[in-house]
Design a protein around this motif. Structure first.
Motif, PDB file in Angstrom:
ATOM      1  N   HIS A   1       0.998  -1.151  -0.053  1.00 55.47           N
ATOM      2  CA  HIS A   1       0.060  -0.031  -0.024  1.00 55.47           C
ATOM      3  C   HIS A   1       0.821   1.286  -0.085  1.00 55.47           C
ATOM      4  O   HIS A   1       1.608   1.441   0.914  1.00 55.47           O
ATOM      5  N   ILE A   2       0.551   2.149  -1.031  1.00 59.39           N
ATOM      6  CA  ILE A   2       1.592   3.198  -1.051  1.00 59.39           C
ATOM      7  C   ILE A   2       0.741   4.360  -0.863  1.00 59.39           C
ATOM      8  O   ILE A   2      -0.560   4.677  -1.488  1.00 59.39           O
ATOM      9  N   TYR A   3       1.092   5.586   0.032  1.00 60.53           N
ATOM     10  CA  TYR A   3       0.509   6.692   0.116  1.00 60.53           C
ATOM     11  C   TYR A   3       1.585   7.924   0.101  1.00 60.53           C
ATOM     12  O   TYR A   3       2.421   7.621   0.591  1.00 60.53           O
ATOM     13  N   HIS A   4       0.997   9.220  -0.020  1.00 60.90           N
ATOM     14  CA  HIS A   4       1.866  10.267  -0.325  1.00 60.90           C
ATOM     15  C   HIS A   4       1.901  11.036   0.953  1.00 60.90           C
ATOM     16  O   HIS A   4       0.639  11.513   1.270  1.00 60.90           O
ATOM     17  N   ALA A   5       2.711  11.571   1.658  1.00 59.79           N
ATOM     18  CA  ALA A   5       2.692  12.377   2.812  1.00 59.79           C
ATOM     19  C   ALA A   5       3.770  13.557   2.313  1.00 59.79           C
ATOM     20  O   ALA A   5       4.435  13.577   1.370  1.00 59.79           O
ATOM     21  N   GLU A   6       3.851  14.306   3.449  1.00 59.95           N
ATOM     22  CA  GLU A   6       4.751  15.457   3.307  1.00 59.95           C
ATOM     23  C   GLU A   6       6.179  15.196   2.837  1.00 59.95           C
ATOM     24  O   GLU A   6       6.857  16.005   2.182  1.00 59.95           O
TER      25      GLU A   6
ATOM     26  N   GLY B   1       7.196  12.544   1.441  1.00 63.50           N
ATOM     27  CA  GLY B   1       7.623  11.661   0.276  1.00 63.50           C
ATOM     28  C   GLY B   1       6.502  10.616   0.212  1.00 63.50           C
ATOM     29  O   GLY B   1       5.503  10.380   1.181  1.00 63.50           O
ATOM     30  N   TYR B   2       6.822   9.578  -0.563  1.00 65.40           N
ATOM     31  CA  TYR B   2       5.843   8.558  -0.742  1.00 65.40           C
ATOM     32  C   TYR B   2       6.200   7.325   0.466  1.00 65.40           C
ATOM     33  O   TYR B   2       7.530   7.236   0.658  1.00 65.40           O
ATOM     34  N   HIS B   3       5.151   6.837   1.121  1.00 67.73           N
ATOM     35  CA  HIS B   3       5.376   5.773   2.021  1.00 67.73           C
ATOM     36  C   HIS B   3       4.766   4.356   1.533  1.00 67.73           C
ATOM     37  O   HIS B   3       3.870   4.514   0.708  1.00 67.73           O
ATOM     38  N   ILE B   4       5.146   3.332   2.054  1.00 61.13           N
ATOM     39  CA  ILE B   4       4.550   1.948   1.959  1.00 61.13           C
ATOM     40  C   ILE B   4       4.397   1.272   3.113  1.00 61.13           C
ATOM     41  O   ILE B   4       4.733   1.466   4.190  1.00 61.13           O
ATOM     42  N   ARG B   5       3.115   0.811   3.258  1.00 56.80           N
ATOM     43  CA  ARG B   5       3.049  -0.466   4.038  1.00 56.80           C
ATOM     44  C   ARG B   5       2.698  -1.743   3.453  1.00 56.80           C
ATOM     45  O   ARG B   5       2.165  -1.640   2.442  1.00 56.80           O
TER      46      ARG B   5
ATOM     47  N   ILE C   1       1.168   6.827 -11.028  1.00 53.92           N
ATOM     48  CA  ILE C   1       1.425   7.453  -9.760  1.00 53.92           C
ATOM     49  C   ILE C   1       0.473   8.469  -9.345  1.00 53.92           C
ATOM     50  O   ILE C   1       0.370   9.008  -8.357  1.00 53.92           O
ATOM     51  N   GLU C   2      -0.389   9.043 -10.337  1.00 55.18           N
ATOM     52  CA  GLU C   2      -1.325  10.112  -9.963  1.00 55.18           C
ATOM     53  C   GLU C   2      -2.471   9.422  -8.906  1.00 55.18           C
ATOM     54  O   GLU C   2      -3.246  10.100  -8.758  1.00 55.18           O
ATOM     55  N   MET C   3      -2.848   8.012  -9.097  1.00 55.79           N
ATOM     56  CA  MET C   3      -3.725   7.144  -8.384  1.00 55.79           C
ATOM     57  C   MET C   3      -3.346   7.103  -7.037  1.00 55.79           C
ATOM     58  O   MET C   3      -4.018   6.338  -6.384  1.00 55.79           O
ATOM     59  N   ILE C   4      -2.008   7.490  -6.794  1.00 54.68           N
ATOM     60  CA  ILE C   4      -1.558   7.028  -5.368  1.00 54.68           C
ATOM     61  C   ILE C   4      -2.377   8.057  -4.333  1.00 54.68           C
ATOM     62  O   ILE C   4      -2.185   9.278  -4.488  1.00 54.68           O
ATOM     63  N   PRO C   5      -3.067   7.677  -3.306  1.00 56.19           N
ATOM     64  CA  PRO C   5      -3.690   8.468  -2.389  1.00 56.19           C
ATOM     65  C   PRO C   5      -2.761   9.347  -1.614  1.00 56.19           C
ATOM     66  O   PRO C   5      -1.568   9.004  -1.268  1.00 56.19           O
ATOM     67  N   SER C   6      -3.102  10.484  -1.077  1.00 51.78           N
ATOM     68  CA  SER C   6      -2.546  11.334  -0.273  1.00 51.78           C
ATOM     69  C   SER C   6      -2.768  11.093   1.265  1.00 51.78           C
ATOM     70  O   SER C   6      -2.404  11.998   2.119  1.00 51.78           O
ATOM     71  N   ARG C   7      -3.409  10.019   1.642  1.00 53.39           N
ATOM     72  CA  ARG C   7      -3.630   9.404   2.864  1.00 53.39           C
ATOM     73  C   ARG C   7      -3.326   7.916   3.097  1.00 53.39           C
ATOM     74  O   ARG C   7      -3.561   7.421   2.154  1.00 53.39           O
ATOM     75  N   ASP C   8      -3.094   7.563   4.153  1.00 52.05           N
ATOM     76  CA  ASP C   8      -3.039   6.260   4.528  1.00 52.05           C
ATOM     77  C   ASP C   8      -4.251   5.528   4.858  1.00 52.05           C
ATOM     78  O   ASP C   8      -4.612   5.349   5.728  1.00 52.05           O
ATOM     79  N   LYS C   9      -4.499   4.759   3.627  1.00 54.39           N
ATOM     80  CA  LYS C   9      -5.803   4.203   3.500  1.00 54.39           C
ATOM     81  C   LYS C   9      -5.945   2.917   4.218  1.00 54.39           C
ATOM     82  O   LYS C   9      -7.103   2.558   4.604  1.00 54.39           O
ATOM     83  N   LEU C  10      -4.887   2.348   4.414  1.00 50.72           N
ATOM     84  CA  LEU C  10      -4.829   1.108   4.989  1.00 50.72           C
ATOM     85  C   LEU C  10      -4.967   1.447   6.598  1.00 50.72           C
ATOM     86  O   LEU C  10      -5.859   0.700   7.112  1.00 50.72           O
ATOM     87  N   LEU C  11      -4.659   2.452   7.087  1.00 47.40           N
ATOM     88  CA  LEU C  11      -4.551   2.530   8.428  1.00 47.40           C
ATOM     89  C   LEU C  11      -6.237   3.139   8.622  1.00 47.40           C
ATOM     90  O   LEU C  11      -6.735   2.695   9.729  1.00 47.40           O
TER      91      LEU C  11
END
Length: 433
Positions: free
Chosen positions: A359-364, A366-370, A412-422
Protein backbone atom coordinates in the motif's frame (compact mmCIF):
# COMPACT_ATOMS: atom_id res chain seq x y z
CA UNK A 1 9.55 -20.80 -31.35
CA UNK A 2 13.22 -20.77 -30.39
CA UNK A 3 14.72 -23.94 -28.88
CA UNK A 4 14.72 -24.19 -25.12
CA UNK A 5 17.98 -23.39 -23.39
CA UNK A 6 17.94 -23.02 -19.63
CA UNK A 7 21.69 -23.30 -19.19
CA UNK A 8 23.23 -21.14 -16.53
CA UNK A 9 20.28 -21.31 -14.15
CA UNK A 10 19.77 -23.28 -10.94
CA UNK A 11 19.02 -26.91 -11.78
CA UNK A 12 16.62 -28.89 -9.65
CA UNK A 13 18.53 -31.67 -7.92
CA UNK A 14 15.55 -32.95 -5.94
CA UNK A 15 13.60 -36.02 -7.00
CA UNK A 16 10.58 -34.62 -8.80
CA UNK A 17 7.03 -35.92 -8.64
CA UNK A 18 6.52 -34.94 -12.28
CA UNK A 19 7.95 -36.24 -15.56
CA UNK A 20 10.11 -33.33 -16.64
CA UNK A 21 13.20 -32.60 -18.71
CA UNK A 22 16.67 -32.86 -17.21
CA UNK A 23 17.10 -29.21 -18.19
CA UNK A 24 14.47 -28.23 -15.62
CA UNK A 25 15.47 -25.28 -13.46
CA UNK A 26 14.04 -23.30 -10.55
CA UNK A 27 14.81 -19.71 -11.50
CA UNK A 28 14.63 -16.47 -9.61
CA UNK A 29 12.73 -13.55 -11.08
CA UNK A 30 15.26 -12.11 -13.54
CA UNK A 31 16.31 -15.61 -14.57
CA UNK A 32 12.71 -16.54 -15.37
CA UNK A 33 12.27 -13.43 -17.50
CA UNK A 34 15.50 -14.28 -19.33
CA UNK A 35 14.31 -17.85 -19.99
CA UNK A 36 11.01 -16.54 -21.38
CA UNK A 37 12.90 -14.22 -23.71
CA UNK A 38 15.13 -17.10 -24.85
CA UNK A 39 12.48 -19.71 -25.61
CA UNK A 40 9.36 -17.72 -26.56
CA UNK A 41 9.39 -16.31 -30.08
CA UNK A 42 7.25 -13.87 -32.01
CA UNK A 43 4.08 -15.15 -33.67
CA UNK A 44 4.92 -14.84 -37.38
CA UNK A 45 1.34 -14.73 -38.72
CA UNK A 46 0.50 -11.40 -40.39
CA UNK A 47 -2.58 -9.63 -41.69
CA UNK A 48 -3.62 -6.33 -43.23
CA UNK A 49 -5.80 -3.97 -41.22
CA UNK A 50 -7.32 -0.55 -42.01
CA UNK A 51 -4.95 2.18 -40.85
CA UNK A 52 -7.48 3.60 -38.39
CA UNK A 53 -7.84 0.19 -36.72
CA UNK A 54 -4.11 -0.53 -36.43
CA UNK A 55 -3.50 1.03 -33.00
CA UNK A 56 -1.49 -1.27 -30.73
CA UNK A 57 -0.47 -3.70 -33.48
CA UNK A 58 3.18 -4.35 -34.38
CA UNK A 59 4.17 -3.49 -37.96
CA UNK A 60 5.23 -6.49 -40.04
CA UNK A 61 6.91 -4.34 -42.69
CA UNK A 62 8.07 -0.76 -43.12
CA UNK A 63 5.16 1.60 -43.73
CA UNK A 64 6.04 4.09 -46.49
CA UNK A 65 4.42 7.44 -47.24
CA UNK A 66 2.38 7.63 -50.43
CA UNK A 67 1.99 11.40 -50.31
CA UNK A 68 4.45 14.28 -50.27
CA UNK A 69 3.35 17.01 -47.85
CA UNK A 70 3.06 19.79 -48.49
CA UNK A 71 3.01 19.18 -52.23
CA UNK A 72 3.35 22.90 -52.90
CA UNK A 73 4.77 25.73 -50.74
CA UNK A 74 2.30 26.73 -47.99
CA UNK A 75 2.13 29.49 -45.42
CA UNK A 76 3.43 28.59 -41.97
CA UNK A 77 1.36 31.31 -40.24
CA UNK A 78 -1.58 33.59 -40.90
CA UNK A 79 -0.24 36.70 -42.63
CA UNK A 80 0.33 38.26 -46.01
CA UNK A 81 2.22 36.73 -48.92
CA UNK A 82 4.78 39.03 -50.56
CA UNK A 83 7.61 38.93 -53.09
CA UNK A 84 10.96 38.97 -51.33
CA UNK A 85 12.49 40.81 -54.31
CA UNK A 86 10.48 43.89 -53.25
CA UNK A 87 12.55 44.02 -50.01
CA UNK A 88 16.04 43.31 -51.32
CA UNK A 89 16.79 46.99 -51.96
CA UNK A 90 15.62 48.05 -48.49
CA UNK A 91 12.21 48.81 -46.97
CA UNK A 92 9.76 49.48 -49.80
CA UNK A 93 7.16 52.22 -49.80
CA UNK A 94 3.98 50.27 -49.01
CA UNK A 95 1.64 53.23 -48.56
CA UNK A 96 -0.06 52.49 -51.86
CA UNK A 97 0.19 48.68 -51.84
CA UNK A 98 -2.97 46.87 -52.86
CA UNK A 99 -4.27 43.39 -52.18
CA UNK A 100 -4.01 41.13 -55.20
CA UNK A 101 -1.16 43.09 -56.71
CA UNK A 102 1.54 43.83 -54.18
CA UNK A 103 0.43 41.26 -51.58
CA UNK A 104 -2.15 38.57 -50.89
CA UNK A 105 -3.58 37.26 -47.64
CA UNK A 106 -1.99 33.95 -46.62
CA UNK A 107 -3.52 31.50 -44.15
CA UNK A 108 -1.78 28.77 -42.18
CA UNK A 109 -1.35 25.59 -44.22
CA UNK A 110 -2.80 27.11 -47.39
CA UNK A 111 -0.84 27.17 -50.64
CA UNK A 112 0.90 30.45 -51.45
CA UNK A 113 -0.71 32.36 -54.30
CA UNK A 114 1.23 32.18 -57.56
CA UNK A 115 4.02 34.71 -57.80
CA UNK A 116 4.60 35.10 -54.05
CA UNK A 117 7.43 33.45 -52.11
CA UNK A 118 7.53 34.88 -48.57
CA UNK A 119 5.08 35.43 -45.70
CA UNK A 120 4.90 38.20 -43.10
CA UNK A 121 2.92 37.39 -39.93
CA UNK A 122 -0.36 39.27 -39.71
CA UNK A 123 0.69 40.60 -36.29
CA UNK A 124 3.50 42.52 -38.03
CA UNK A 125 1.24 44.21 -40.58
CA UNK A 126 -1.09 47.20 -40.17
CA UNK A 127 -3.75 47.37 -42.87
CA UNK A 128 -4.88 50.91 -43.68
CA UNK A 129 -7.67 52.30 -45.82
CA UNK A 130 -5.02 52.82 -48.45
CA UNK A 131 -1.85 50.81 -48.40
CA UNK A 132 -0.30 48.92 -45.51
CA UNK A 133 2.49 49.39 -42.98
CA UNK A 134 4.92 46.55 -42.30
CA UNK A 135 6.39 46.57 -38.78
CA UNK A 136 8.79 43.62 -39.17
CA UNK A 137 10.56 43.12 -42.50
CA UNK A 138 11.35 39.63 -43.84
CA UNK A 139 15.01 38.62 -43.52
CA UNK A 140 15.21 36.03 -46.31
CA UNK A 141 13.29 34.61 -49.24
CA UNK A 142 10.88 31.87 -48.15
CA UNK A 143 10.56 33.11 -44.57
CA UNK A 144 7.48 31.65 -42.82
CA UNK A 145 6.86 29.29 -45.74
CA UNK A 146 6.82 25.48 -45.52
CA UNK A 147 8.56 24.14 -48.65
CA UNK A 148 7.50 21.06 -50.58
CA UNK A 149 8.10 17.86 -48.59
CA UNK A 150 8.90 19.53 -45.27
CA UNK A 151 6.35 17.36 -43.42
CA UNK A 152 6.92 14.11 -45.32
CA UNK A 153 8.14 12.84 -48.66
CA UNK A 154 6.74 10.06 -50.79
CA UNK A 155 8.55 6.79 -50.09
CA UNK A 156 9.97 7.73 -46.70
CA UNK A 157 9.45 5.37 -43.76
CA UNK A 158 6.67 6.44 -41.41
CA UNK A 159 7.27 3.50 -39.04
CA UNK A 160 9.76 0.64 -39.42
CA UNK A 161 8.86 -3.02 -39.17
CA UNK A 162 8.84 -4.39 -35.64
CA UNK A 163 7.59 -1.25 -33.90
CA UNK A 164 4.23 -0.93 -32.18
CA UNK A 165 1.74 1.52 -33.65
CA UNK A 166 0.83 4.41 -31.33
CA UNK A 167 -1.74 7.20 -31.85
CA UNK A 168 0.77 9.54 -33.53
CA UNK A 169 1.34 6.91 -36.24
CA UNK A 170 -2.38 6.85 -37.06
CA UNK A 171 -2.17 10.54 -37.92
CA UNK A 172 0.93 9.94 -40.05
CA UNK A 173 -0.81 7.12 -41.94
CA UNK A 174 -3.82 9.33 -42.66
CA UNK A 175 -1.66 12.23 -43.84
CA UNK A 176 0.66 9.96 -45.79
CA UNK A 177 -2.09 8.31 -47.83
CA UNK A 178 -1.65 4.89 -46.19
CA UNK A 179 -4.99 3.08 -46.24
CA UNK A 180 -3.99 -0.37 -44.93
CA UNK A 181 -1.10 -1.60 -42.81
CA UNK A 182 0.46 -5.07 -42.69
CA UNK A 183 0.86 -6.07 -39.06
CA UNK A 184 1.69 -9.10 -36.97
CA UNK A 185 -1.51 -10.75 -35.82
CA UNK A 186 -2.24 -10.50 -32.13
CA UNK A 187 -1.13 -13.78 -30.55
CA UNK A 188 -4.01 -16.09 -29.67
CA UNK A 189 -3.42 -17.45 -26.18
CA UNK A 190 -5.64 -20.17 -24.78
CA UNK A 191 -6.45 -20.02 -21.06
CA UNK A 192 -7.24 -23.32 -19.31
CA UNK A 193 -8.32 -23.20 -15.65
CA UNK A 194 -8.06 -26.48 -13.76
CA UNK A 195 -9.55 -27.83 -10.55
CA UNK A 196 -12.49 -29.89 -9.26
CA UNK A 197 -13.22 -27.17 -6.71
CA UNK A 198 -13.98 -24.51 -9.32
CA UNK A 199 -17.32 -23.36 -10.71
CA UNK A 200 -17.94 -20.70 -13.39
CA UNK A 201 -18.85 -17.15 -12.34
CA UNK A 202 -22.55 -16.46 -11.99
CA UNK A 203 -23.45 -19.91 -10.64
CA UNK A 204 -24.76 -20.60 -7.13
CA UNK A 205 -21.79 -21.28 -4.84
CA UNK A 206 -22.02 -24.69 -3.09
CA UNK A 207 -20.17 -25.28 0.16
CA UNK A 208 -16.53 -26.11 -0.42
CA UNK A 209 -16.43 -24.75 -3.96
CA UNK A 210 -14.66 -21.69 -5.35
CA UNK A 211 -15.37 -19.34 -8.25
CA UNK A 212 -13.03 -19.50 -11.24
CA UNK A 213 -11.77 -15.92 -11.43
CA UNK A 214 -8.12 -16.20 -12.47
CA UNK A 215 -8.93 -16.94 -16.10
CA UNK A 216 -10.95 -13.76 -16.46
CA UNK A 217 -8.25 -11.68 -14.79
CA UNK A 218 -5.58 -13.21 -17.05
CA UNK A 219 -7.71 -12.55 -20.14
CA UNK A 220 -8.02 -8.90 -19.11
CA UNK A 221 -4.25 -8.61 -18.72
CA UNK A 222 -3.73 -10.18 -22.14
CA UNK A 223 -6.18 -7.81 -23.80
CA UNK A 224 -4.49 -4.82 -22.18
CA UNK A 225 -1.08 -6.00 -23.39
CA UNK A 226 -2.13 -6.69 -26.97
CA UNK A 227 -2.91 -10.42 -27.10
CA UNK A 228 -6.13 -12.20 -28.04
CA UNK A 229 -7.24 -14.36 -25.09
CA UNK A 230 -9.36 -17.46 -25.58
CA UNK A 231 -11.01 -18.74 -22.39
CA UNK A 232 -11.69 -22.48 -22.17
CA UNK A 233 -14.00 -24.36 -19.79
CA UNK A 234 -12.68 -25.53 -16.44
CA UNK A 235 -10.69 -28.76 -16.82
CA UNK A 236 -11.33 -31.21 -14.01
CA UNK A 237 -8.55 -32.90 -12.06
CA UNK A 238 -8.51 -35.96 -14.28
CA UNK A 239 -5.45 -36.64 -16.48
CA UNK A 240 -7.38 -37.68 -19.57
CA UNK A 241 -9.66 -34.65 -19.49
CA UNK A 242 -6.76 -32.27 -18.91
CA UNK A 243 -4.70 -33.81 -21.72
CA UNK A 244 -7.64 -33.51 -24.11
CA UNK A 245 -8.17 -29.86 -23.15
CA UNK A 246 -4.48 -29.10 -23.72
CA UNK A 247 -4.43 -30.82 -27.14
CA UNK A 248 -7.51 -28.91 -28.29
CA UNK A 249 -6.15 -25.57 -27.09
CA UNK A 250 -2.75 -26.24 -28.69
CA UNK A 251 -4.40 -26.79 -32.06
CA UNK A 252 -6.38 -23.56 -31.82
CA UNK A 253 -3.84 -21.11 -30.35
CA UNK A 254 -0.31 -19.75 -30.61
CA UNK A 255 0.44 -20.30 -26.91
CA UNK A 256 -1.28 -21.44 -23.72
CA UNK A 257 -1.71 -20.43 -20.10
CA UNK A 258 -2.69 -23.23 -17.72
CA UNK A 259 -3.89 -22.26 -14.26
CA UNK A 260 -3.04 -24.42 -11.22
CA UNK A 261 -2.38 -28.15 -10.94
CA UNK A 262 1.42 -27.78 -10.68
CA UNK A 263 1.83 -28.34 -6.95
CA UNK A 264 2.36 -31.66 -5.14
CA UNK A 265 -1.25 -32.45 -4.27
CA UNK A 266 -2.77 -35.83 -5.07
CA UNK A 267 -4.80 -34.26 -7.90
CA UNK A 268 -2.12 -31.99 -9.36
CA UNK A 269 -1.51 -33.52 -12.80
CA UNK A 270 -0.60 -30.48 -14.91
CA UNK A 271 3.17 -30.96 -14.99
CA UNK A 272 2.80 -34.71 -15.57
CA UNK A 273 0.65 -34.05 -18.64
CA UNK A 274 2.96 -31.31 -19.93
CA UNK A 275 6.00 -33.54 -19.41
CA UNK A 276 4.39 -36.33 -21.43
CA UNK A 277 3.38 -33.98 -24.26
CA UNK A 278 6.55 -31.89 -24.50
CA UNK A 279 9.37 -30.34 -22.48
CA UNK A 280 8.91 -28.75 -19.07
CA UNK A 281 11.65 -26.15 -18.69
CA UNK A 282 10.64 -24.57 -15.38
CA UNK A 283 8.71 -26.55 -12.75
CA UNK A 284 8.57 -23.84 -10.09
CA UNK A 285 10.05 -20.48 -9.18
CA UNK A 286 12.53 -19.50 -6.50
CA UNK A 287 10.19 -16.95 -4.93
CA UNK A 288 6.72 -16.57 -3.50
CA UNK A 289 3.86 -15.96 -3.93
CA UNK A 290 3.37 -17.67 -7.29
CA UNK A 291 6.09 -20.23 -6.64
CA UNK A 292 4.16 -23.06 -8.33
CA UNK A 293 4.28 -21.48 -11.77
CA UNK A 294 5.97 -23.15 -14.72
CA UNK A 295 7.09 -22.85 -18.34
CA UNK A 296 6.94 -25.59 -20.99
CA UNK A 297 7.28 -26.03 -24.75
CA UNK A 298 4.71 -28.30 -26.43
CA UNK A 299 4.81 -28.85 -30.19
CA UNK A 300 6.86 -25.69 -30.56
CA UNK A 301 4.37 -23.60 -28.58
CA UNK A 302 5.02 -21.97 -25.21
CA UNK A 303 2.87 -22.88 -22.21
CA UNK A 304 2.98 -20.67 -19.13
CA UNK A 305 1.75 -22.34 -15.96
CA UNK A 306 0.20 -19.90 -13.49
CA UNK A 307 -0.13 -20.63 -9.78
CA UNK A 308 -3.70 -21.29 -8.65
CA UNK A 309 -4.04 -19.08 -5.53
CA UNK A 310 -5.38 -15.71 -6.73
CA UNK A 311 -2.58 -13.63 -5.19
CA UNK A 312 0.05 -15.91 -6.71
CA UNK A 313 -1.75 -15.69 -10.05
CA UNK A 314 -1.80 -11.89 -9.89
CA UNK A 315 1.90 -11.66 -9.12
CA UNK A 316 2.73 -14.21 -11.83
CA UNK A 317 0.87 -11.99 -14.30
CA UNK A 318 2.72 -8.88 -13.09
CA UNK A 319 6.14 -10.51 -13.33
CA UNK A 320 5.88 -13.07 -16.15
CA UNK A 321 2.70 -12.88 -18.20
CA UNK A 322 3.74 -9.40 -19.36
CA UNK A 323 7.12 -10.52 -20.81
CA UNK A 324 5.45 -13.72 -22.09
CA UNK A 325 2.98 -11.68 -24.16
CA UNK A 326 5.70 -9.21 -25.21
CA UNK A 327 7.89 -12.06 -26.48
CA UNK A 328 4.99 -13.49 -28.50
CA UNK A 329 4.54 -10.02 -30.04
CA UNK A 330 8.27 -9.53 -30.68
CA UNK A 331 8.42 -6.54 -28.35
CA UNK A 332 10.91 -5.68 -25.58
CA UNK A 333 10.12 -6.74 -22.03
CA UNK A 334 7.61 -4.43 -20.39
CA UNK A 335 9.29 -2.84 -17.36
CA UNK A 336 7.20 -1.78 -14.39
CA UNK A 337 7.85 1.84 -13.30
CA UNK A 338 9.70 2.18 -10.00
CA UNK A 339 9.28 4.57 -7.09
CA UNK A 340 11.55 5.41 -4.14
CA UNK A 341 9.60 5.14 -0.88
CA UNK A 342 9.89 5.22 2.91
CA UNK A 343 8.84 2.00 4.62
CA UNK A 344 6.48 2.28 7.58
CA UNK A 345 7.01 -1.43 8.33
CA UNK A 346 10.09 -3.37 9.32
CA UNK A 347 10.73 -6.11 6.75
CA UNK A 348 12.84 -8.95 8.18
CA UNK A 349 14.96 -11.28 6.01
CA UNK A 350 13.32 -14.31 4.36
CA UNK A 351 14.91 -17.54 3.20
CA UNK A 352 13.74 -17.03 -0.39
CA UNK A 353 12.82 -14.12 -2.63
CA UNK A 354 9.40 -12.72 -1.82
CA UNK A 355 7.08 -10.29 -3.59
CA UNK A 356 4.99 -8.16 -1.23
CA UNK A 357 1.83 -6.33 -2.20
CA UNK A 358 2.39 -2.77 -0.99
CA UNK A 359 0.00 0.00 0.00
CA UNK A 360 1.53 3.30 -1.12
CA UNK A 361 0.46 6.73 0.05
CA UNK A 362 1.89 10.22 -0.27
CA UNK A 363 2.85 12.30 2.76
CA UNK A 364 4.68 15.59 3.28
CA UNK A 365 8.08 13.87 3.42
CA UNK A 366 7.51 11.70 0.34
CA UNK A 367 5.91 8.41 -0.63
CA UNK A 368 5.41 5.74 2.04
CA UNK A 369 4.59 2.02 1.92
CA UNK A 370 2.92 -0.41 4.24
CA UNK A 371 2.54 -4.10 3.58
CA UNK A 372 -0.92 -4.82 2.22
CA UNK A 373 -0.62 -8.22 3.95
CA UNK A 374 -1.86 -6.54 7.10
CA UNK A 375 -3.67 -8.72 9.66
CA UNK A 376 -7.48 -8.63 9.44
CA UNK A 377 -7.53 -7.50 5.80
CA UNK A 378 -9.35 -9.66 3.29
CA UNK A 379 -7.91 -10.45 -0.12
CA UNK A 380 -10.39 -8.02 -1.68
CA UNK A 381 -9.31 -5.23 0.68
CA UNK A 382 -5.66 -6.03 0.03
CA UNK A 383 -6.20 -5.79 -3.72
CA UNK A 384 -8.03 -2.47 -3.38
CA UNK A 385 -5.26 -1.09 -1.18
CA UNK A 386 -2.30 -2.29 -3.30
CA UNK A 387 -0.60 0.24 -5.51
CA UNK A 388 2.73 -1.54 -5.87
CA UNK A 389 4.91 -4.64 -5.60
CA UNK A 390 7.85 -4.78 -3.22
CA UNK A 391 10.16 -7.52 -4.49
CA UNK A 392 12.58 -8.59 -1.77
CA UNK A 393 15.58 -10.81 -2.58
CA UNK A 394 16.31 -13.60 -0.11
CA UNK A 395 18.13 -12.35 2.98
CA UNK A 396 17.30 -8.68 2.38
CA UNK A 397 15.63 -6.50 5.01
CA UNK A 398 14.38 -2.97 5.52
CA UNK A 399 14.00 -1.14 8.83
CA UNK A 400 10.92 0.89 9.67
CA UNK A 401 11.65 4.39 8.39
CA UNK A 402 14.20 3.07 5.91
CA UNK A 403 14.18 3.85 2.21
CA UNK A 404 13.59 1.27 -0.49
CA UNK A 405 12.15 0.92 -4.00
CA UNK A 406 8.81 -0.50 -5.15
CA UNK A 407 7.29 -1.18 -8.57
CA UNK A 408 4.08 0.64 -9.40
CA UNK A 409 0.88 -1.18 -10.31
CA UNK A 410 -0.99 2.04 -11.10
CA UNK A 411 -0.26 5.54 -12.42
CA UNK A 412 1.49 7.63 -9.81
CA UNK A 413 -1.41 10.11 -9.95
CA UNK A 414 -3.68 7.43 -8.45
CA UNK A 415 -1.61 7.05 -5.28
CA UNK A 416 -3.69 8.38 -2.35
CA UNK A 417 -2.55 11.32 -0.25
CA UNK A 418 -3.44 9.55 3.00
CA UNK A 419 -2.85 6.16 4.60
CA UNK A 420 -6.01 4.32 3.55
CA UNK A 421 -4.83 1.05 5.10
CA UNK A 422 -4.73 2.70 8.50
CA UNK A 423 -8.26 3.99 7.95
CA UNK A 424 -9.58 0.56 6.93
CA UNK A 425 -8.10 -1.03 10.05
CA UNK A 426 -9.52 1.61 12.37
CA UNK A 427 -6.22 3.30 13.09
CA UNK A 428 -4.56 0.21 14.60
CA UNK A 429 -2.00 -1.81 12.64
CA UNK A 430 -0.16 -4.70 14.22
CA UNK A 431 3.60 -4.85 13.53
CA UNK A 432 4.47 -6.61 10.28
CA UNK A 433 7.50 -8.81 9.75
Amino acid sequence: MRPADASGFQESGAEMKHSVSKKTCIPRRNEMVSIIQQVVGRVSRTEEVPFDQSLGYVCAEDVLAVNTLPNTPVSRFDGIAVRYADFEGGPPDTSAWTEGGDYEYANTGIALPDGYDTVIAIEDVIIGETGIRICELPEYQGEMVNPVGEHMRQGETLIPAGEMIVPAHIGLFAAGGVNRVRVYSRPRIGIIPTGDELIPPGCPLPLGKNVESNGYMIAAYMTEWGAQPVNYPIARDEPGELAQAVRLALDENDALVIIAGSSLGTKDFTLDILGEMGEVIVTELAHGPGRKSSLSILEGKAVLGVAGPPLGAQITCDLYLAPFVSALRGLPHRQMPKLDVISDDAYLPRRMDFCERAHIYHAEDGYHIRSAFAPKTTRAQMQALSQGNYYRPAGSSCEAGGRTTVELLCPIEMIPSRDKLLEVLGGVIEPYE
